[in-house]
Design a protein around this motif. Structure first.
Motif, PDB file in Angstrom:
ATOM      1  N   PRO A 157       0.828  -1.219   0.000  1.00  8.29           N
ATOM      2  CA  PRO A 157       0.000   0.000   0.000  1.00  8.29           C
ATOM      3  C   PRO A 157       0.860   1.266   0.000  1.00  8.29           C
ATOM      4  O   PRO A 157       0.840   2.055   0.944  1.00  8.29           O
ATOM      5  CB  PRO A 157      -0.798  -0.141   1.297  1.00  8.29           C
ATOM      6  CG  PRO A 157       0.136  -0.879   2.213  1.00  8.29           C
ATOM      7  CD  PRO A 157       0.900  -1.848   1.337  1.00  8.29           C
ATOM      8  N   ILE A 158       1.631   1.464  -1.065  1.00  8.54           N
ATOM      9  CA  ILE A 158       2.550   2.604  -1.109  1.00  8.54           C
ATOM     10  C   ILE A 158       2.203   3.589  -2.216  1.00  8.54           C
ATOM     11  O   ILE A 158       2.810   4.659  -2.292  1.00  8.54           O
ATOM     12  CB  ILE A 158       4.008   2.130  -1.281  1.00  8.54           C
ATOM     13  CG1 ILE A 158       4.165   1.329  -2.568  1.00  8.54           C
ATOM     14  CG2 ILE A 158       4.461   1.327  -0.074  1.00  8.54           C
ATOM     15  CD1 ILE A 158       5.595   0.887  -2.845  1.00  8.54           C
ATOM     16  N   PHE A 159       1.228   3.249  -3.065  1.00  5.87           N
ATOM     17  CA  PHE A 159       0.836   4.127  -4.155  1.00  5.87           C
ATOM     18  C   PHE A 159      -0.602   4.598  -3.966  1.00  5.87           C
ATOM     19  O   PHE A 159      -1.413   3.936  -3.324  1.00  5.87           O
ATOM     20  CB  PHE A 159       0.924   3.406  -5.503  1.00  5.87           C
ATOM     21  CG  PHE A 159       2.309   3.016  -5.917  1.00  5.87           C
ATOM     22  CD1 PHE A 159       3.168   3.949  -6.480  1.00  5.87           C
ATOM     23  CD2 PHE A 159       2.757   1.720  -5.745  1.00  5.87           C
ATOM     24  CE1 PHE A 159       4.455   3.584  -6.859  1.00  5.87           C
ATOM     25  CE2 PHE A 159       4.040   1.348  -6.131  1.00  5.87           C
ATOM     26  CZ  PHE A 159       4.886   2.296  -6.690  1.00  5.87           C
ATOM     27  N   ASP A 160      -0.922   5.730  -4.564  1.00  6.78           N
ATOM     28  CA  ASP A 160      -2.318   6.119  -4.696  1.00  6.78           C
ATOM     29  C   ASP A 160      -2.988   5.136  -5.649  1.00  6.78           C
ATOM     30  O   ASP A 160      -2.428   4.767  -6.678  1.00  6.78           O
ATOM     31  CB  ASP A 160      -2.427   7.530  -5.269  1.00  6.78           C
ATOM     32  CG  ASP A 160      -1.896   8.588  -4.314  1.00  6.78           C
ATOM     33  OD1 ASP A 160      -2.082   8.424  -3.089  1.00  6.78           O
ATOM     34  OD2 ASP A 160      -1.307   9.581  -4.792  1.00  6.78           O
ATOM     35  N   VAL A 161      -4.214   4.727  -5.305  1.00  8.36           N
ATOM     36  CA  VAL A 161      -4.918   3.712  -6.089  1.00  8.36           C
ATOM     37  C   VAL A 161      -6.365   4.131  -6.294  1.00  8.36           C
ATOM     38  O   VAL A 161      -7.022   4.608  -5.363  1.00  8.36           O
ATOM     39  CB  VAL A 161      -4.887   2.336  -5.376  1.00  8.36           C
ATOM     40  CG1 VAL A 161      -5.784   1.334  -6.101  1.00  8.36           C
ATOM     41  CG2 VAL A 161      -3.466   1.802  -5.288  1.00  8.36           C
ATOM     42  N   VAL A 162      -6.854   3.931  -7.514  1.00  8.66           N
ATOM     43  CA  VAL A 162      -8.288   4.045  -7.797  1.00  8.66           C
ATOM     44  C   VAL A 162      -8.717   2.745  -8.454  1.00  8.66           C
ATOM     45  O   VAL A 162      -8.195   2.372  -9.508  1.00  8.66           O
ATOM     46  CB  VAL A 162      -8.611   5.236  -8.714  1.00  8.66           C
ATOM     47  CG1 VAL A 162     -10.116   5.292  -8.981  1.00  8.66           C
ATOM     48  CG2 VAL A 162      -8.140   6.549  -8.097  1.00  8.66           C
ATOM     49  N   THR A 163      -9.639   2.033  -7.845  1.00  7.36           N
ATOM     50  CA  THR A 163     -10.050   0.731  -8.357  1.00  7.36           C
ATOM     51  C   THR A 163     -11.543   0.552  -8.141  1.00  7.36           C
ATOM     52  O   THR A 163     -12.263   1.508  -7.825  1.00  7.36           O
ATOM     53  CB  THR A 163      -9.234  -0.389  -7.678  1.00  7.36           C
ATOM     54  OG1 THR A 163      -9.530  -1.637  -8.304  1.00  7.36           O
ATOM     55  CG2 THR A 163      -9.523  -0.464  -6.192  1.00  7.36           C
ATOM     56  N   THR A 164     -12.030  -0.677  -8.334  1.00  2.78           N
ATOM     57  CA  THR A 164     -13.438  -0.979  -8.096  1.00  2.78           C
ATOM     58  C   THR A 164     -13.554  -2.060  -7.028  1.00  2.78           C
ATOM     59  O   THR A 164     -12.564  -2.666  -6.630  1.00  2.78           O
ATOM     60  CB  THR A 164     -14.131  -1.448  -9.390  1.00  2.78           C
ATOM     61  OG1 THR A 164     -13.512  -2.656  -9.846  1.00  2.78           O
ATOM     62  CG2 THR A 164     -14.023  -0.381 -10.473  1.00  2.78           C
ATOM     63  N   ASP A 165     -14.773  -2.308  -6.603  1.00  6.64           N
ATOM     64  CA  ASP A 165     -15.032  -3.221  -5.488  1.00  6.64           C
ATOM     65  C   ASP A 165     -15.049  -4.670  -5.963  1.00  6.64           C
ATOM     66  O   ASP A 165     -16.070  -5.377  -5.836  1.00  6.64           O
ATOM     67  CB  ASP A 165     -16.344  -2.854  -4.800  1.00  6.64           C
ATOM     68  CG  ASP A 165     -17.515  -2.776  -5.782  1.00  6.64           C
ATOM     69  OD1 ASP A 165     -17.277  -2.740  -7.012  1.00  6.64           O
ATOM     70  OD2 ASP A 165     -18.670  -2.728  -5.309  1.00  6.64           O
ATOM     71  N   ASN A 166     -13.929  -5.152  -6.490  1.00  5.58           N
ATOM     72  CA  ASN A 166     -13.855  -6.491  -7.073  1.00  5.58           C
ATOM     73  C   ASN A 166     -14.228  -7.588  -6.083  1.00  5.58           C
ATOM     74  O   ASN A 166     -14.990  -8.506  -6.417  1.00  5.58           O
ATOM     75  CB  ASN A 166     -12.445  -6.735  -7.610  1.00  5.58           C
ATOM     76  CG  ASN A 166     -12.144  -5.924  -8.838  1.00  5.58           C
ATOM     77  OD1 ASN A 166     -12.618  -6.223  -9.926  1.00  5.58           O
ATOM     78  ND2 ASN A 166     -11.350  -4.875  -8.675  1.00  5.58           N
ATOM     79  N   TYR A 167     -13.702  -7.506  -4.887  1.00  2.76           N
ATOM     80  CA  TYR A 167     -13.965  -8.558  -3.905  1.00  2.76           C
ATOM     81  C   TYR A 167     -15.424  -8.527  -3.452  1.00  2.76           C
ATOM     82  O   TYR A 167     -16.130  -9.547  -3.509  1.00  2.76           O
ATOM     83  CB  TYR A 167     -13.033  -8.398  -2.705  1.00  2.76           C
ATOM     84  CG  TYR A 167     -13.200  -9.470  -1.654  1.00  2.76           C
ATOM     85  CD1 TYR A 167     -12.587 -10.711  -1.802  1.00  2.76           C
ATOM     86  CD2 TYR A 167     -13.972  -9.250  -0.518  1.00  2.76           C
ATOM     87  CE1 TYR A 167     -12.746 -11.711  -0.840  1.00  2.76           C
ATOM     88  CE2 TYR A 167     -14.145 -10.237   0.440  1.00  2.76           C
ATOM     89  CZ  TYR A 167     -13.521 -11.469   0.275  1.00  2.76           C
ATOM     90  OH  TYR A 167     -13.692 -12.457   1.223  1.00  2.76           O
ATOM     91  N   ALA A 168     -15.887  -7.367  -3.032  1.00  3.84           N
ATOM     92  CA  ALA A 168     -17.250  -7.259  -2.501  1.00  3.84           C
ATOM     93  C   ALA A 168     -18.291  -7.588  -3.566  1.00  3.84           C
ATOM     94  O   ALA A 168     -19.275  -8.295  -3.288  1.00  3.84           O
ATOM     95  CB  ALA A 168     -17.487  -5.856  -1.946  1.00  3.84           C
ATOM     96  N   MET A 169     -18.098  -7.096  -4.792  1.00  5.15           N
ATOM     97  CA  MET A 169     -19.096  -7.332  -5.826  1.00  5.15           C
ATOM     98  C   MET A 169     -19.087  -8.783  -6.299  1.00  5.15           C
ATOM     99  O   MET A 169     -20.138  -9.351  -6.628  1.00  5.15           O
ATOM    100  CB  MET A 169     -18.870  -6.393  -6.997  1.00  5.15           C
ATOM    101  CG  MET A 169     -19.928  -6.494  -8.088  1.00  5.15           C
ATOM    102  SD  MET A 169     -21.648  -6.395  -7.479  1.00  5.15           S
ATOM    103  CE  MET A 169     -21.721  -4.721  -6.880  1.00  5.15           C
TER     104      MET A 169
END
Length: 345
Positions: A157-169
């Motif tokens: 967790p060292i970078f800025d990240v924009v993603t989607t809710d892959n696990y939850a969805m």
């Protein structure tokens, strides 16, 4: 940004290695270099805030107005949406976008990153080709580069990240398939080793399925590459193991969905009568095949918007130093391919 007078000689002295070894590290030439040596050099670079000259030049106070974007596959329709979101936002903020596609190859990704650094981009948005190969990105970050990871993540967790809710969805989709009446749900996925996204979907499948069946691992088919024959054999095995049951297949990528549908056709299976199908990404063909394929629709345009917004805030020093993590919500769209009753869902 304050001036940095640390030299490569100082780095080599503190790390206890030669200048040549430091130079090889900075250029990504890790052959015959131990993990201990790499980790020591990386730690010294971060401690001393060392910036190699070629990188430092691109990070000085002059503004080029350029944003570098490196994606994994520019021909992928969802990637097109991500790029469009980035370009739309950057244009409004007065930035130009330079794009490149790694074609899922880590070495090409590296080549394009260095090329964009040479062009003095003010920041990078990267869809990583291989989440295990990110030493160069770490080096750049340690040197002060502004980097946002879009869609795909890495383990640190060292970078800025924009993603989607892959696990939850993915968990939600599996639960929904069982709730509508399927007895057993199987997973069909490409290899996991190079994608944290596919790994998250795999883990979601295993964890959610345990609430309904005792051995979900037996019905998780992870194929090397996207081989049509592999899907046919795997689907045949899945159907044989669950003869007489209402079964559904959850495909972890659009290509897996296509291969799965092809395999079902070859085996003479009817959808949804013999096999329910749910996949990823709401591409145009998913609305046409078999009366419509149930899918998880990801907001890739919005991922592009948010990635560009976060990067520009970094460039303008408008957010705190700690890495930012943004996870956007996806949507499950149920269509004919998972309708096992007379009334459509």
């Amino acid at each position: 940004m304050k001036p940095n007078t640390v030299t490569i000689g100082k780095v080599s002295e503190v790390a206890g290695v030669s200048k040549t070894t430091v130079s090889r590290y900075l250029n990504g030439k890790y052959e015959h270099m131990s993990e201990e040596t790499k980790n020591r050099i990386r730690a010294v670079i971060e401690e001393l805030d060392y910036r190699p000259n070629s990188i430092a030049r691109s990070l000085k106070s002059q503004k080029t107005g350029l944003i570098g974007v490196i994606v994994s596959d520019v021909t992928n329709p969802v990637t097109v949406q991500l790029i469009k979101g980035i370009i739309d936002y950057c244009s409004r903020e007065g930035y130009q976008v330079v794009t490149a596609s790694s074609n899922e190859k880590a070495e090409k990704e590296r080549e394009y990153i260095l090329s964009m650094v040479d062009r003095q981009v003010e920041g990078l948005i990267v869809v990583v080709a291989d989440y295990n190969e990110f030493e160069l990105l770490e080096n750049l970050r340690a040197s002060g580069a502004k980097i946002v990871l879009a869609d795909r993540t890495i383990n640190k967790p060292i970078f800025d990240v924009v993603t989607t809710d892959n696990y939850a969805m993915s968990k939600h989709a599996i639960k929904t398939l069982y709730d509508v009446g399927f007895d057993v749900v199987g997973l069909f996925s490409s290899e996991l080793l190079k994608s944290n996204v596919r790994l998250a979907r795999y883990n979601a499948f295993i964890n959610q399925s345990r609430e309904y069946i005792a051995n979900p691992e037996a019905f998780a088919y992870v194929l090397q590459g996207d081989q049509e024959e592999g899907y046919r054999v795997s689907l045949a095995d899945f159907m044989k193991k669950n003869a007489g049951k209402k079964v559904a297949a959850f495909a972890s990528t659009p290509m897996a969905t296509l291969n799965l549908l092809g395999a079902a056709h070859e085996l003479g299976l009817k959808i949804p009568e013999d096999l329910g199908v749910c996949g990823y990404d709401n591409l145009h063909w998913t609305r046409l095949i078999s009366g419509g394929i149930s899918v998880i629709e990801q907001p890739f345009y919005e991922v592009g918007i948010e990635s560009a917004k976060m990067l520009i805030k970094r460039i303008r020093n408008e957010i705190e130093n700690n890495p930012q993590y943004v996870e956007l919500s996806s949507k499950l769209i149920l269509r004919n391919s998972t309708c096992i009753y007379s009334n459509p869902l």
